[in-house]
Design an enzyme around this catalytic site. Structure first.
Site: not given
Ligand code: DNO
Length: 398
Positions: A238, A378, A361, A303
């Site tokens: 990521h 979220y 995302d 994402h």
């Molecule tokens: C946030 C996410 C990050 C992601 C990590 C992957 O919402 O996009 O926390 O899960 O960075 O390791």
């Protein structure tokens, strides 16, 4: 494209049966309760698979398709003890995941921090809210609340002056809220982080330059990618969120050039990318089509999210707001079109991983999201809206 949904496990207020109703057909989750550096046992992985596949004993039709994330410990990132025990544990977790049939594994390589925002409830006129990063507020946190040694040298004079003026208007609640907002993005944010704890964690990286960190990442990959390759696992890193250095920490996955260096250094399909348009898109040089053109064949997870640059900037540091999925600085429609073309290319090549899992995302907090206790970024309805809009784009461009 496989339309997935991130689930935080049984403690997530959004259930697997709720996820069914969003129309998602895959689940992204992790064993958040296992401390970084420890092995994910088969028993724990299977338990979570069961929770996804048959909540309350009724088949959901969903599977755990993507791991987000199998965390890379600070010992591995900083290459300090007990790095070799943590590398062994990482490889064992990969073996266990593969034995359970899970083969897409996301991680990040940001020291100390994960994502960082200064405002978790930036309101819109319509009553919804979103997350925002403000360079001046972050300078206030860094220079005047955390009081990190050397912080003042990391900002321009104008930023410091503006930060001083704004800080003079802060009451106690403003101070506590800003600290809590920044801490919310620290890994394991539910555990209690204190300002002195953050300073201690940062001190580990004193003297570790971006080149050192890049080498630590390459060494990590050189160690785990052969295992992943043998297991048919696709690791996908990521990007840094946001894509610039914060708190004096090195960051090595912020731009296309950064990814090119890492993907070339360990040249295997098992060393791939989580293509996060929201993170990469904060940088004005980001061109999603150029990125997909160069590294599309190594994108294992997407994402889809949008941001709009706004407010003050300071060198590479940019203020930005998390905007609606389809409206912002990144052209999401053309991005989806390019990802679909990449899928067709893979299919023609006979690749069995031609369907790229994507997830909406983050999302704005809308309607009853505003009173729900979901994690920042979220909410149910905001993400459902994002997924529905993206699904429309996928269908129209497919
Ligand atoms: C946030 C996410 C990050 C992601 C990590 C992957 O919402 O996009 O926390 O899960 O960075 O390791």
């Amino acid at each position: 494209m496989q339309q997935t949904w991130r689930w935080f496990g049984p403690s997530d207020p959004i259930s697997i049966t709720d996820i069914k109703q969003t129309g998602a057909n895959g689940v992204v989750t992790a064993l958040h309760h296992i401390p970084n550096g420890q092995v994910w046992t088969k028993a724990e992985i299977q338990k979570r698979q069961h929770e996804v596949e048959s909540p309350g004993g009724t088949p959901s039709g969903l599977n755990w398709d993507v791991v987000e994330s199998l965390p890379v410990s600070e010992a591995i990132k900083s290459k300090s003890a007990p790095v070799s025990a943590h590398l062994d544990a990482y490889k064992q977790s990969l073996r266990n995941l593969a034995e359970c049939g899970i083969r897409t594994v996301c991680y990040n390589f940001m020291p100390v921090l994960d994502w960082t925002r200064t405002d978790l409830r930036h309101s819109f006129d319509n009553g919804g809210y979103t997350m925002r990063f403000d360079v001046v507020d972050f300078a206030i946190f860094d220079c005047f609340l955390l009081q990190r040694p050397g912080a003042l040298q990391d900002y321009g004079i104008e930023t410091i002056e503006e930060a001083r003026e704004r800080f003079a208007t802060f009451n106690d609640l403003d101070k506590t809220t800003l600290v809590q907002n920044v801490i919310a993005g620290l890994p394991g944010a539910n555990d209690t982080w204190t300002l002195s704890g953050i300073l201690e964690a940062l001190a580990v990286y004193n003297g570790i330059t971006p080149d050192d960190l890049r080498q630590n990442l390459i060494d990590f990959l050189a160690e785990v990618v052969p295992t992943a390759e043998a297991l048919g696992i696709k690791l996908c890193c990521h990007p840094d969120d946001p894509p610039f250095s914060l708190l004096g920490l090195p960051r090595v996955l912020s731009t296309l050039e950064d990814f090119t260096r890492i993907l070339n250094a360990v040249d295997s399909r098992s060393n791939g990318v989580t293509f996060c348009t929201g993170s990469l898109g904060v940088n004005e040089d980001f061109d999603p089509l150029e990125f997909i053109g160069q590294h599309g064949h190594r994108i294992h997870f997407a994402h889809l999210r949008n941001t709009t640059r706004d407010g003050a900037r300071d060198g590479a540091k940019r203020s930005f707001i998390e905007s609606e999925h389809l409206h912002g600085d990144t052209g999401i429609v053309e991005t989806v079109r390019a990802l679909l073309a990449e899928e067709r290319r893979r299919k023609a090549e006979g690749r069995d991983d031609h369907s790229i899992p994507m997830r909406p995302d983050h999302g704005h907090a809308l309607l009853h999201d505003r009173s729900d206790s979901t994690l920042p970024g979220y909410p149910l309805i905001g993400r459902l809206r994002g997924l529905a809009e993206l699904r429309g784009v996928i269908l129209a461009c497919g």
